[in-house]
Design an enzyme around this catalytic site. Structure first.
Site, PDB file in Angstrom:
ATOM      1  N   THR A 420     -20.778  54.128  56.879  1.00  0.00           N
ATOM      2  CA  THR A 420     -19.833  53.108  57.093  1.00  0.00           C
ATOM      3  C   THR A 420     -19.665  52.405  58.272  1.00  0.00           C
ATOM      4  O   THR A 420     -20.653  52.449  59.073  1.00  0.00           O
ATOM      5  CB  THR A 420     -18.553  53.859  56.627  1.00  0.00           C
ATOM      6  OG1 THR A 420     -18.353  54.540  55.395  1.00  0.00           O
ATOM      7  CG2 THR A 420     -17.184  52.965  56.843  1.00  0.00           C
ATOM      8  N   GLY A 505     -18.164  57.154  59.648  1.00  0.00           N
ATOM      9  CA  GLY A 505     -18.335  58.481  59.828  1.00  0.00           C
ATOM     10  C   GLY A 505     -18.090  59.558  58.822  1.00  0.00           C
ATOM     11  O   GLY A 505     -17.952  60.726  58.822  1.00  0.00           O
ATOM     12  N   GLY A 506     -17.685  59.055  57.504  1.00  0.00           N
ATOM     13  CA  GLY A 506     -17.492  60.003  56.299  1.00  0.00           C
ATOM     14  C   GLY A 506     -15.949  60.738  56.867  1.00  0.00           C
ATOM     15  O   GLY A 506     -15.435  60.030  57.482  1.00  0.00           O
TER      16      GLY A 506
HETATM   17  N1  GLY Z   1     -17.170  56.402  52.005  1.00  0.00           N
HETATM   18  C1  GLY Z   1     -16.719  56.639  53.112  1.00  0.00           C
HETATM   19  C2  GLY Z   1     -15.009  56.741  53.109  1.00  0.00           C
HETATM   20  O1  GLY Z   1     -14.559  56.095  52.315  1.00  0.00           O
HETATM   21  O2  GLY Z   1     -14.492  57.540  53.677  1.00  0.00           O
END
Ligand code: GLY
Length: 598
Positions: A420, A505-506
């Site tokens: 991201t 950072g997920g």
């Molecule tokens: N794919 C990363 C998020 O949406 O948190």
């Protein structure tokens, strides 16, 4: 205009290496390849690729902080031409999709938080991907009924959700843009057609991901040469297909993305992915809508902190963490004290337990948003943090927030790995944009159409739809938006914005944004120091601690009873702190971001 935007391509074709000296001089970042001494997360899609000198600048009129210098320069160019923060955001995003394609782009989704200075109005827009109408809760279960392996689910068409970013850009422009739509495309078109230098981070990530990127011919052709060698840092790269896509959108607007040739190409790429086809259809693209949602705000100390509500779990979980810390005097403890991190870590563990149980897309699932932030509920759970030792696992469970709807919920399982991008922009009149934007995993589904990558956002759903007959809130359902951790955030004091931030950072986004909030608001650190603090995350497993964290802190946490895992924890904060007569912008030293301001 930025110096980089008009640079002619060197003769001699699409790929060419510059001399080492020139490449070194042009690259704006100084990556100081710090070899990690802790565990490397082998499946992390956007791993650490070194640190750059800390970046922070002071400005008086406007500021752009984005994850790549060329993207910041594109935004700066729009602001210099009199554009608004949203104009600059659009130009920045379009360049990010070219120079940082692994993280975000036209094929993904985003959450945007906008503060309009004149109207004193805060709006949040949800441009999250949706599950196709043909998606079913067993999307990520194999023939044996067990969850697929993560990358078996990610690579190919199965994981692709209906992209939301392009409609979000168009919607934001309708509401808050000033410059003509097509003019916002100029920097990205020029760079796509004349070329840009591959950054050290992009090159390192392509090399790490080579096996997956080679599976799709379009992706392979772009990131590798005819002999199969990956793009390299300092190499000049053009993306004519992306240039053509941008020209279509500049001319035809969002409809040129959601209908017609591009839409047909996206659907074909997804449905015909040879080894892992997906279910995205033309009707999904045509039906996609951006949703305005009420901003989610929490009180913390003397501040009001606002961001995106569900389907993102970002602000709600950060609000939970801060709510649990409210009774504790973090300012007295400071960032080097293991006791401060005991409190933060166990607050995070409790908030994550609630998140995994309750939070999902509120258009489909009832979520106890008020209950999770209820002062009495948080005070009761905060009392669990008294003492000086790590919570036993048995106490770090999801709670029972006050709620009108007593529904049973099972805990979900969605791997969320670091990826991201984040940007923050403030314009001359004080309009503020903070936006987290993503194609989910690094390089998304590894499918490339029209010069951009398609997302794998559907793997943010729980792979497991139910446990023992009890449904998981974040299960796959047609049209639903997968739960996110993205947390574009604005902090207000006395009604005025004083800080805007966010990070990739997920699921780590939540811990990183909470860290920067605590570091600035409780510990009084300046942004540069706040961003440089190590990342620590306690999300229910061992206490994850970033490589390079002082041994005294690691030992202190162990002494408090935590199982500690030292590892890469890669963030990419972009932040702007606003003072009465100036502002400071800062980019995370762990990535290639650059603040630019005047
Ligand atoms: N794919 C990363 C998020 O949406 O948190």
């Amino acid at each position: 205009m930025a110096d980089s935007a008009g640079r002619p391509a060197p003769p001699g074709g699409r790929r060419r290496f510059l001399s080492r000296g020139l490449a070194g001089a042009i690259l704006l970042w100084a990556v100081a390849g710090a070899g990690p001494a802790g565990a490397v997360d082998e499946i992390a899609p956007e791993r650490a690729t070194g640190r750059q000198a800390a970046q922070s600048v002071v400005a008086y009129d406007w500021m752009v902080v984005a994850a790549h210098p060329l993207a910041s320069a594109a935004g700066a160019a729009m602001l210099r031409e009199g554009g608004t923060a949203v104009d600059a955001m659009i130009a920045t995003q379009l360049v990010l999709g070219l120079v940082e394609p692994q993280s975000s782009g036209l094929g993904g989704g985003a959450f945007l938080v906008h503060w309009a200075a004149r109207d004193q109005q805060l709006v949040t827009l949800d441009g999250r991907e949706t599950a196709p109408a043909a998606a079913t809760p067993d999307l990520f279960l194999g023939a044996d009924g067990q969850p697929l392996g993560f990358y078996d689910a990610v690579v190919g068409g199965r994981s692709v959700g209906t992209p939301g970013t392009v409609r979000l850009l168009a919607e934001a422009h309708r509401r808050w843009g000033r410059l003509p739509w097509d003019s916002l495309f100029e920097p990205a078109i020029r760079l796509a057609e004349t070329g840009f230098l591959v950054s050290p981070r992009l090159a390192a990530l392509v090399a790490q991901d080579a096996a997956r990127l080679r599976r799709n011919p379009a992706t392979r052709d772009y990131f590798f040469d005819a002999r199969g060698a990956p793009v390299r840092a300092g190499m000049w790269l053009t993306n004519p297909a992306y240039g053509q896509t941008l020209r279509r959108l500049a001319l035809g607007g969002e409809d040129a993305f959601y209908q017609g040739t591009l839409a047909a190409q996206m659907v074909a790429a997804v449905q015909q992915a040879p080894d892992n086809p997906g279910r995205l259809a033309l009707a999904d693209l045509a039906a996609y809508r951006v949703v305005e949602r009420p901003a989610l705000c929490v009180a913390y100390r003397i501040y009001r902190i606002c961001g995106m509500g569900p389907p993102s779990s970002g602000m709600l979980t950060i609000g939970g963490i801060l709510g649990l810390l409210q009774p504790y005097h973090l300012a007295r403890l400071g960032p080097a004290d293991p006791e401060a991190w005991r409190l933060i870590g166990d607050a995070s563990r409790l908030a994550f337990a609630d998140r995994d149980r309750y939070i999902a897309d509120t258009d489909f699932i009832r979520v106890p948003v008020k209950g999770l932030l209820d002062p009495a509920y948080l005070a009761a759970r905060a009392a669990l943090l008294k003492g000086s030792h790590a919570l036993p696992d048995s106490a770090a469970e999801a709670g029972s927030p006050p709620w009108d709807h007593a529904e049973q919920r099972a805990t979900g399982a969605a791997p969320e790995l670091p990826s991201t991008s984040h940007l923050v922009i403030r314009d001359r009149v004080g309009n503020l944009v903070t936006m987290t934007t993503t194609i989910e995993n690094g390089f998304g589904a590894r499918l490339m159409v029209g010069g951009f990558l398609l997302n794998n956002e559907l793997t943010d759903f729980s792979f497991v739809p139910e446990r023992g007959g009890i449904p998981v809130a974040n299960r796959v359902e047609p049209g639903k938006r997968p739960r996110s951790s993205m947390a574009p955030t604005i902090v207000f004091k006395d009604g005025r914005p004083v800080l805007a931030l966010g990070s990739p950072g997920g699921a780590l986004i939540i811990n990183v944004v909470a860290k920067v909030l605590i570091a600035t608001l409780d510990w009084g650190l300046d942004l540069k120091a706040a961003l440089a603090l190590p990342n620590l995350a306690n999300r229910g497993g061992p206490y994850e601690v970033e490589t390079g964290t002082p041994a005294a802190l690691v030992d202190g946490l162990r002494a408090k009873g935590f199982a500690v895992q030292v590892k890469e924890l890669n963030s990419g904060v972009a932040a702007v702190q606003i003072f009465a007569d100036h502002m400071v912008g800062a980019a995370d030293p762990r990535r290639e971001g650059l603040p630019l301001g005047e």
